[in-house]
Design a protein around this motif. Structure first.
Motif, PDB file in Angstrom:
ATOM      1  N   GLY A   1      25.632  52.049  32.610  1.00 25.89           N
ATOM      2  CA  GLY A   1      26.986  52.356  33.028  1.00 25.89           C
ATOM      3  C   GLY A   1      27.955  51.353  32.443  1.00 25.89           C
ATOM      4  N   VAL A   2      29.109  51.831  32.024  1.00 29.82           N
ATOM      5  CA  VAL A   2      30.132  50.971  31.424  1.00 29.82           C
ATOM      6  C   VAL A   2      31.445  51.198  32.159  1.00 29.82           C
ATOM      7  N   SER A   3      32.031  50.108  32.637  1.00 26.50           N
ATOM      8  CA  SER A   3      33.377  50.137  33.218  1.00 26.50           C
ATOM      9  C   SER A   3      34.268  49.299  32.318  1.00 26.50           C
ATOM     10  N   LEU A   4      35.298  49.909  31.795  1.00 28.63           N
ATOM     11  CA  LEU A   4      36.207  49.220  30.880  1.00 28.63           C
ATOM     12  C   LEU A   4      37.479  48.833  31.621  1.00 28.63           C
ATOM     13  N   PHE A   5      37.820  47.561  31.547  1.00 32.61           N
ATOM     14  CA  PHE A   5      39.024  47.058  32.199  1.00 32.61           C
ATOM     15  C   PHE A   5      40.005  46.604  31.131  1.00 32.61           C
ATOM     16  N   PRO A   6      41.293  46.939  31.280  1.00 36.33           N
ATOM     17  CA  PRO A   6      42.270  46.731  30.212  1.00 36.33           C
ATOM     18  C   PRO A   6      42.498  45.278  29.802  1.00 36.33           C
ATOM     19  N   LYS A   7      42.226  44.318  30.679  1.00 36.21           N
ATOM     20  CA  LYS A   7      42.458  42.914  30.330  1.00 36.21           C
ATOM     21  C   LYS A   7      41.165  42.222  29.898  1.00 36.21           C
ATOM     22  N   GLU A   8      40.145  42.996  29.573  1.00 39.10           N
ATOM     23  CA  GLU A   8      38.865  42.481  29.111  1.00 39.10           C
ATOM     24  C   GLU A   8      38.853  42.442  27.589  1.00 39.10           C
ATOM     25  N   LEU A   9      37.844  41.807  27.030  1.00 42.16           N
ATOM     26  CA  LEU A   9      37.699  41.766  25.580  1.00 42.16           C
ATOM     27  C   LEU A   9      37.550  43.188  25.038  1.00 42.16           C
TER      28      LEU A   9
ATOM     29  N   TYR B   1      27.232  56.688  32.369  1.00 36.57           N
ATOM     30  CA  TYR B   1      28.520  56.546  33.056  1.00 36.57           C
ATOM     31  C   TYR B   1      29.433  55.713  32.180  1.00 36.57           C
ATOM     32  N   TRP B   2      30.660  56.188  31.963  1.00 41.06           N
ATOM     33  CA  TRP B   2      31.654  55.476  31.141  1.00 41.06           C
ATOM     34  C   TRP B   2      33.003  55.745  31.773  1.00 41.06           C
ATOM     35  N   GLU B   3      33.660  54.709  32.228  1.00 43.83           N
ATOM     36  CA  GLU B   3      34.939  54.887  32.931  1.00 43.83           C
ATOM     37  C   GLU B   3      35.923  53.798  32.516  1.00 43.83           C
ATOM     38  N   LYS B   4      37.165  54.204  32.296  1.00 44.88           N
ATOM     39  CA  LYS B   4      38.236  53.256  32.001  1.00 44.88           C
ATOM     40  C   LYS B   4      39.042  53.026  33.276  1.00 44.88           C
ATOM     41  N   ALA B   5      39.225  51.771  33.610  1.00 47.34           N
ATOM     42  CA  ALA B   5      40.035  51.411  34.774  1.00 47.34           C
ATOM     43  C   ALA B   5      41.488  51.238  34.344  1.00 47.34           C
ATOM     44  N   ASN B   6      42.399  51.382  35.289  1.00 53.74           N
ATOM     45  CA  ASN B   6      43.819  51.241  34.949  1.00 53.74           C
ATOM     46  C   ASN B   6      44.330  49.815  35.145  1.00 53.74           C
ATOM     47  N   LYS B   7      43.490  48.948  35.745  1.00 55.75           N
ATOM     48  CA  LYS B   7      43.883  47.540  35.902  1.00 55.75           C
ATOM     49  C   LYS B   7      42.631  46.703  36.075  1.00 55.75           C
ATOM     50  N   GLY B   8      42.809  45.396  35.889  1.00 48.34           N
ATOM     51  CA  GLY B   8      41.687  44.472  36.034  1.00 48.34           C
ATOM     52  C   GLY B   8      41.300  43.860  34.710  1.00 48.34           C
ATOM     53  N   GLY B   9      40.390  42.890  34.788  1.00 47.07           N
ATOM     54  CA  GLY B   9      39.954  42.195  33.590  1.00 47.07           C
ATOM     55  C   GLY B   9      38.564  41.635  33.754  1.00 47.07           C
ATOM     56  N   HIS B  10      38.350  40.462  33.175  1.00 47.24           N
ATOM     57  CA  HIS B  10      37.031  39.848  33.145  1.00 47.24           C
ATOM     58  C   HIS B  10      36.442  39.626  34.539  1.00 47.24           C
ATOM     59  N   PHE B  11      37.267  39.326  35.498  1.00 46.97           N
ATOM     60  CA  PHE B  11      36.811  39.095  36.871  1.00 46.97           C
ATOM     61  C   PHE B  11      37.177  40.284  37.757  1.00 46.97           C
ATOM     62  N   ALA B  12      36.869  41.472  37.278  1.00 48.72           N
ATOM     63  CA  ALA B  12      37.265  42.711  37.961  1.00 48.72           C
ATOM     64  C   ALA B  12      36.777  42.773  39.400  1.00 48.72           C
ATOM     65  N   ALA B  13      35.577  42.288  39.660  1.00 45.08           N
ATOM     66  CA  ALA B  13      35.030  42.347  41.021  1.00 45.08           C
ATOM     67  C   ALA B  13      35.862  41.520  41.994  1.00 45.08           C
ATOM     68  N   MET B  14      36.479  40.451  41.511  1.00 46.63           N
ATOM     69  CA  MET B  14      37.342  39.632  42.374  1.00 46.63           C
ATOM     70  C   MET B  14      38.785  40.141  42.346  1.00 46.63           C
ATOM     71  N   GLU B  15      39.234  40.645  41.217  1.00 41.40           N
ATOM     72  CA  GLU B  15      40.616  41.086  41.068  1.00 41.40           C
ATOM     73  C   GLU B  15      40.888  42.397  41.804  1.00 41.40           C
ATOM     74  N   ASN B  16      39.932  43.310  41.752  1.00 44.58           N
ATOM     75  CA  ASN B  16      40.098  44.612  42.383  1.00 44.58           C
ATOM     76  C   ASN B  16      38.733  45.102  42.877  1.00 44.58           C
ATOM     77  N   PRO B  17      38.228  44.504  43.963  1.00 44.89           N
ATOM     78  CA  PRO B  17      36.868  44.809  44.418  1.00 44.89           C
ATOM     79  C   PRO B  17      36.647  46.276  44.774  1.00 44.89           C
ATOM     80  N   LYS B  18      37.644  46.957  45.319  1.00 45.71           N
ATOM     81  CA  LYS B  18      37.457  48.362  45.679  1.00 45.71           C
ATOM     82  C   LYS B  18      37.243  49.222  44.436  1.00 45.71           C
ATOM     83  N   LEU B  19      38.050  49.015  43.424  1.00 50.35           N
ATOM     84  CA  LEU B  19      37.901  49.771  42.179  1.00 50.35           C
ATOM     85  C   LEU B  19      36.542  49.493  41.546  1.00 50.35           C
TER      86      LEU B  19
END
Length: 72
Positions: free
Chosen positions: A16-24, A40-58
């Motif tokens: 599974g891949v989750s892509l966050f816009p502020k990531e590499l 699974y391949w999904e693009k998120a609309n916000k977040g970055g390298h620390f996505a689990a801390m920045e937006n845990p629900k997403l």
């Protein structure tokens, strides 16, 4: 050290891949699918390298969708 795959080599584990816009930057899905079993391949609309801390629900939603996408 970059990953290197020989011709015909594949990772068969569901991936599974989750892509966050502020990531590499990430290679295009078509490139990744050459060696990984993308289920699974999904693009998120916000977040970055620390996505689990920045937006845990997403992040949790992405994990949940990935595990539900597996046919076990």
């Amino acid at each position: 050290m970059p990953l290197h795959f020989t011709e015909g080599q594949r990772v068969t584990v569901p991936t599974g891949v989750s892509l966050f816009p502020k990531e590499l930057p990430t290679p295009p899905r078509s490139w990744v699918e050459r060696v990984y079993n993308i289920t699974y391949w999904e693009k998120a609309n916000k977040g970055g390298h620390f996505a689990a801390m920045e937006n845990p629900k997403l992040f949790a939603d992405h994990l949940n969708h990935f595990f539900h996408s597996l046919s076990i």
